[in-house]
Design an enzyme around this catalytic site. Structure first.
Site, mmCIF file in Angstrom:
data_model
loop_
_atom_site.group_PDB
_atom_site.id
_atom_site.type_symbol
_atom_site.label_atom_id
_atom_site.label_comp_id
_atom_site.label_asym_id
_atom_site.label_seq_id
_atom_site.Cartn_x
_atom_site.Cartn_y
_atom_site.Cartn_z
ATOM 1 N N PRO A 1 0.791 -1.239 0.000
ATOM 2 C CA PRO A 1 0.000 0.000 0.000
ATOM 3 C C PRO A 1 0.823 1.288 0.000
ATOM 4 O O PRO A 1 0.248 2.368 0.117
ATOM 5 C CB PRO A 1 -0.771 -0.119 1.314
ATOM 6 C CG PRO A 1 0.170 -0.833 2.234
ATOM 7 C CD PRO A 1 0.968 -1.772 1.360
ATOM 8 N N TYR A 2 2.164 1.226 -0.127
ATOM 9 C CA TYR A 2 2.965 2.440 -0.033
ATOM 10 C C TYR A 2 2.619 3.423 -1.157
ATOM 11 O O TYR A 2 2.431 4.623 -0.916
ATOM 12 C CB TYR A 2 4.459 2.102 -0.077
ATOM 13 C CG TYR A 2 5.344 3.304 0.157
ATOM 14 C CD1 TYR A 2 5.570 3.769 1.443
ATOM 15 C CD2 TYR A 2 5.937 3.986 -0.901
ATOM 16 C CE1 TYR A 2 6.366 4.882 1.673
ATOM 17 C CE2 TYR A 2 6.732 5.094 -0.681
ATOM 18 C CZ TYR A 2 6.944 5.535 0.602
ATOM 19 O OH TYR A 2 7.723 6.639 0.820
ATOM 20 N N GLY A 3 2.521 2.913 -2.394
ATOM 21 C CA GLY A 3 2.185 3.789 -3.516
ATOM 22 C C GLY A 3 0.867 4.512 -3.324
ATOM 23 O O GLY A 3 0.797 5.742 -3.446
ATOM 24 N N SER B 1 -0.625 5.189 -0.604
ATOM 25 C CA SER B 1 -0.549 6.131 0.526
ATOM 26 C C SER B 1 0.039 7.459 0.094
ATOM 27 O O SER B 1 -0.426 8.529 0.510
ATOM 28 C CB SER B 1 0.283 5.535 1.677
ATOM 29 O OG SER B 1 1.676 5.589 1.421
#
Length: 261
Positions: free
Chosen positions: A166-168, A170
């Site tokens: 989920p980093y992208g 976020s």
């Protein structure tokens, strides 16, 4: 640039005990700012603040959990009671892909293998955290009639890269949040801008056992790349600049275009 151009400026930097946050807090301090060095409390934060203070810098330890509205409210109360104002807020606290997949650089994990708990924890920190901190401090700045909010982001490649959920999402969400915040605050005297390094940066986002990978990465950036642009954005020279997305590696070109210097 003039020495101590940030004298009298009071700033709060989240996630400031390491990485980009540490570099930005240090840059602001070196230019004469008073800085609340904020992160989750503990020996690491205390040691960082003590190191700054031993250099004669006006650093203050501030324990904050950006996922907790009550923790952020307590931090705001400290700022109001101690300083009576806040000139600059730097939203930087975040966690990386290592929290959901320690081998993310070598073995990308498809989105459907990310646990709901891992997704939620990262979004709660990297996106909701920016919202919670901003919504707590923005009214203080609006009441003052001035203020600078700087939200730290990453390259657009991270928002499209295989295995980066989920980093992208976020960081994509934080950029949309930033643009909307800038519009909501446009007539208030409070500016909102984004700042990102512009490439892979030695920030500790990799697990310790893979830290040597940094040395093999071409053109790896030092967190100090953020120093000049963060000082500029906190300074009087940035008056009137809002809704901008600034890439630290392209700062010289950007400032020539935007400021004409």
């Amino acid at each position: 640039m003039a020495k101590h151009q940030l004298s009298g400026i009071h700033a709060l930097v989240t996630g400031a005990s390491s990485g980009l946050g540490y570099a930005m807090a240090y840059a602001l301090l070196k230019e004469g700012a008073t800085v609340a060095v904020a992160s989750r409390g503990g020996n690491k934060l205390s040691d960082v603040v003590e190191r700054f203070r031993q250099e004669g810098l006006d650093a203050h330890e501030l324990s904050i959990d950006v996922r907790s509205a009550s923790s952020i409210e307590a931090a705001k109360d400290w700022v109001v009671n101690s300083w009576g104002k806040l000139d600059v807020l730097v939203n930087n606290a975040g966690i990386g892909m290592r929290t959901v997949n320690p081998k993310f650089l070598f073995e990308p994990q498809p989105f459907y293998e990310v646990s709901p708990e891992g997704f939620k924890d990262l979004i709660d920190t990297n996106l909701t955290g920016y919202f919670l901190v901003s919504r707590t401090f923005a009214p203080l700045m609006v009441k003052q009639g001035y203020g600078r909010i700087i939200n730290i982001s990453m390259n657009h490649e991270t928002m499209r890269r295989k295995g980066f959920v989920p980093y992208g999402p976020s960081r994509a969400g934080a950029e949309s949040l930033s643009y909307i915040m800038a519009e909501d605050l446009r007539d208030s005297g409070v500016a909102v801008n984004m700042l990102l390094p512009g490439g892979a940066t030695r920030t500790g986002m990799l697990p310790d056992e893979y830290s040597e990978v940094y040395d093999s990465m071409p053109n790896i950036l030092s967190p100090a790349i953020m120093a000049r642009p963060i000082v500029f954005l906190a300074s009087p020279a940035a008056a009137g600049i809002t809704g901008e997305r600034i890439v630290a590696t392209e700062f010289d070109e950007w400032i020539k275009r935007r400021v004409g210097k």
